[in-house]
Design an enzyme around this catalytic site. Structure first.
Site, mmCIF file in Angstrom:
data_model
loop_
_atom_site.group_PDB
_atom_site.id
_atom_site.type_symbol
_atom_site.label_atom_id
_atom_site.label_comp_id
_atom_site.label_asym_id
_atom_site.label_seq_id
_atom_site.Cartn_x
_atom_site.Cartn_y
_atom_site.Cartn_z
ATOM 1 N N TYR A 149 -2.181 -1.546 10.571
ATOM 2 C CA TYR A 149 -2.587 -1.722 9.057
ATOM 3 C C TYR A 149 -1.092 -1.248 8.379
ATOM 4 O O TYR A 149 -0.607 -2.088 7.533
ATOM 5 C CB TYR A 149 -3.635 -1.150 8.473
ATOM 6 C CG TYR A 149 -3.711 -1.221 6.961
ATOM 7 C CD1 TYR A 149 -3.983 -2.418 6.676
ATOM 8 C CD2 TYR A 149 -3.555 0.012 6.328
ATOM 9 C CE1 TYR A 149 -3.806 -2.427 5.003
ATOM 10 C CE2 TYR A 149 -3.637 -0.193 4.714
ATOM 11 C CZ TYR A 149 -3.851 -1.560 4.382
ATOM 12 O OH TYR A 149 -3.961 -1.408 2.909
ATOM 13 N N SER A 182 0.903 -1.222 0.116
ATOM 14 C CA SER A 182 0.157 -0.093 0.046
ATOM 15 C C SER A 182 0.935 1.202 -0.053
ATOM 16 O O SER A 182 2.061 1.021 0.311
ATOM 17 C CB SER A 182 -0.823 0.039 1.169
ATOM 18 O OG SER A 182 -1.469 1.136 1.380
HETATM 19 N N1 LIG Z 1 -8.601 0.113 -1.479
HETATM 20 C C1 LIG Z 1 -7.614 0.921 -1.263
HETATM 21 O O1 LIG Z 1 -7.689 2.078 -1.076
HETATM 22 C C2 LIG Z 1 -6.419 -0.121 -1.061
HETATM 23 C C3 LIG Z 1 -5.017 0.837 -0.746
HETATM 24 C C4 LIG Z 1 -4.042 0.219 -0.619
HETATM 25 C C5 LIG Z 1 -3.855 -1.019 -0.369
HETATM 26 N N2 LIG Z 1 -4.913 -1.800 -0.784
HETATM 27 C C6 LIG Z 1 -4.709 -3.319 -0.550
HETATM 28 O O2 LIG Z 1 -5.033 -3.879 -1.555
HETATM 29 C C7 LIG Z 1 -5.516 -5.274 -1.310
HETATM 30 C C8 LIG Z 1 -7.194 -5.670 -1.891
HETATM 31 O O3 LIG Z 1 -7.892 -4.807 -1.278
HETATM 32 P P1 LIG Z 1 -9.241 -4.166 -2.003
HETATM 33 O O4 LIG Z 1 -9.196 -2.777 -1.871
HETATM 34 O O5 LIG Z 1 -9.735 -4.878 -3.092
HETATM 35 O O6 LIG Z 1 -10.246 -4.282 -0.535
HETATM 36 P P2 LIG Z 1 -11.658 -5.311 -0.729
HETATM 37 O O7 LIG Z 1 -12.563 -5.007 -1.698
HETATM 38 O O8 LIG Z 1 -12.126 -5.148 0.764
HETATM 39 O O9 LIG Z 1 -11.054 -6.674 -0.925
HETATM 40 C C9 LIG Z 1 -10.211 -7.405 0.020
HETATM 41 C C10 LIG Z 1 -9.985 -8.897 -0.432
HETATM 42 O O10 LIG Z 1 -9.365 -9.640 0.371
HETATM 43 C C11 LIG Z 1 -9.940 -10.763 0.642
HETATM 44 N N3 LIG Z 1 -10.015 -11.193 2.181
HETATM 45 C C12 LIG Z 1 -10.419 -10.291 3.279
HETATM 46 N N4 LIG Z 1 -10.094 -11.032 4.330
HETATM 47 C C13 LIG Z 1 -9.693 -12.578 3.894
HETATM 48 C C14 LIG Z 1 -9.650 -13.632 4.728
HETATM 49 N N5 LIG Z 1 -9.628 -13.538 6.218
HETATM 50 N N6 LIG Z 1 -8.861 -14.817 4.147
HETATM 51 C C15 LIG Z 1 -8.812 -14.557 2.672
HETATM 52 N N7 LIG Z 1 -9.089 -13.422 1.858
HETATM 53 C C16 LIG Z 1 -9.664 -12.268 2.476
HETATM 54 C C17 LIG Z 1 -11.384 -10.527 0.362
HETATM 55 O O11 LIG Z 1 -12.061 -11.856 -0.112
HETATM 56 P P3 LIG Z 1 -13.603 -12.023 -0.202
HETATM 57 O O12 LIG Z 1 -13.889 -11.244 -1.073
HETATM 58 O O13 LIG Z 1 -13.849 -13.250 -0.159
HETATM 59 O O14 LIG Z 1 -14.026 -11.373 1.373
HETATM 60 C C18 LIG Z 1 -11.238 -9.644 -1.032
HETATM 61 O O15 LIG Z 1 -10.770 -10.553 -2.164
HETATM 62 C C19 LIG Z 1 -5.587 -5.392 0.107
HETATM 63 O O16 LIG Z 1 -4.447 -5.865 0.555
HETATM 64 C C20 LIG Z 1 -5.582 -4.090 0.541
HETATM 65 O O17 LIG Z 1 -4.648 -3.790 1.944
HETATM 66 C C21 LIG Z 1 -6.036 -1.377 -0.927
#
Ligand SMILES: NC(=O)c1ccc[n+]([C@@H]2O[C@H](COP(=O)([O-])OP(=O)(O)OC[C@H]3O[C@@H](n4cnc5c(N)ncnc54)[C@H](OP(=O)(O)O)[C@@H]3O)[C@@H](O)[C@H]2O)c1
Length: 202
Positions: free
Chosen positions: A85, A72
């Site tokens: 986090y 991130s």
């Molecule tokens: N969105 C942002 O602003 C942002 C910024 C920087 C970094 N990130 C990073 O990007 C990555 C993806 O996040 P996102 O933005 O796409 O958020 P998201 O829409 O909340 O997706 C999170 C993902 O993680 C999976 N997940 C959550 N808990 C889990 C568990 N206990 N076991 C297995 N899988 C799990 C979810 O699976 P399910 O769908 O099955 O629940 C989903 O595929 C993360 O690592 C996050 O830290 C996001």
């Protein structure tokens, strides 16, 4: 690990491992309980490490492979009100860079992907105050500092991976902001980031 065993018994091999699953918790440290943080660290750090540890020997045997670990923008500086986090994402960057070096002569490309604010379920999972955050981003959009779409992030990611980059901080505005922080003291950066996050997550 069950996932690894299932993939193996299905006769599949992995060319590129993308460790994307992860979530955050926003608020001051004690606003979430310890179990909650333990589960988050298990996913953001331990599972990601385990999967790299499991798949790297297979990739070495098959003559190469790739790993993209999703960190991130929070990997780059401490974030008050997202302390656990942001620290977990700092691990992702440090770990990815270190193993990239270790396996660079064995055909394994390791890259850390560092997205900034990206449209997804992330903010809703991280904080009950996600509407406040969305509003801030909408204001930001008008000024050209809004969230990226996941499609934009994926394109930047693949382009950087093709070029065998060590890490990619997504979004021109995020890169500019990060560059500016290089001219500031760590204390000043902490104050700036803390002030920003206090508004949306404090
Ligand atoms: N969105 C942002 O602003 C942002 C910024 C920087 C970094 N990130 C990073 O990007 C990555 C993806 O996040 P996102 O933005 O796409 O958020 P998201 O829409 O909340 O997706 C999170 C993902 O993680 C999976 N997940 C959550 N808990 C889990 C568990 N206990 N076991 C297995 N899988 C799990 C979810 O699976 P399910 O769908 O099955 O629940 C989903 O595929 C993360 O690592 C996050 O830290 C996001």
């Amino acid at each position: 690990m069950k996932l690894y065993d299932q993939i193996k018994s299905a006769g599949l091999s992995i060319d590129i491992l993308i460790n994307n699953a992860g979530y955050g918790r926003w608020g001051d440290l004690t606003s979430h309980d310890r179990d909650d943080y333990t589960k988050m660290l298990q996913l953001n750090i331990t599972t990601l490490t385990d999967l790299c540890h499991l798949y790297i020997p297979d990739m070495v045997t098959q003559g190469g492979g790739g790993i993209i670990n999703v960190g991130s923008m929070a990997s780059l500086s401490p974030i008050p009100y997202a302390s656990v986090y942001s620290s977990s994402k700092a691990y992702v960057l440090m770990f990815s860079e270190a193993i990239r070096y270790e396996y660079r002569d064995q055909g394994i490309k390791v890259m850390a992907l560092l997205p900034g604010g990206t449209e997804s379920e992330f903010a809703r999972v991280a904080t009950e105050k996600s509407e406040k955050l969305s509003e801030r981003y909408k204001e930001g959009s008008a000024a050209g500092t809004g969230m990226q779409t996941s499609h934009e992030v994926a394109l930047e990611c693949l382009e950087a991976f093709e070029k065998n980059k060590q890490y990619i901080l997504c979004g021109g505005k995020n890169r500019l902001l990060h560059m500016l922080t290089k001219f500031m003291s760590r204390q000043r950066v902490l104050e700036m980031v803390g002030g920003m996050f206090k508004k949306v997550a404090g």
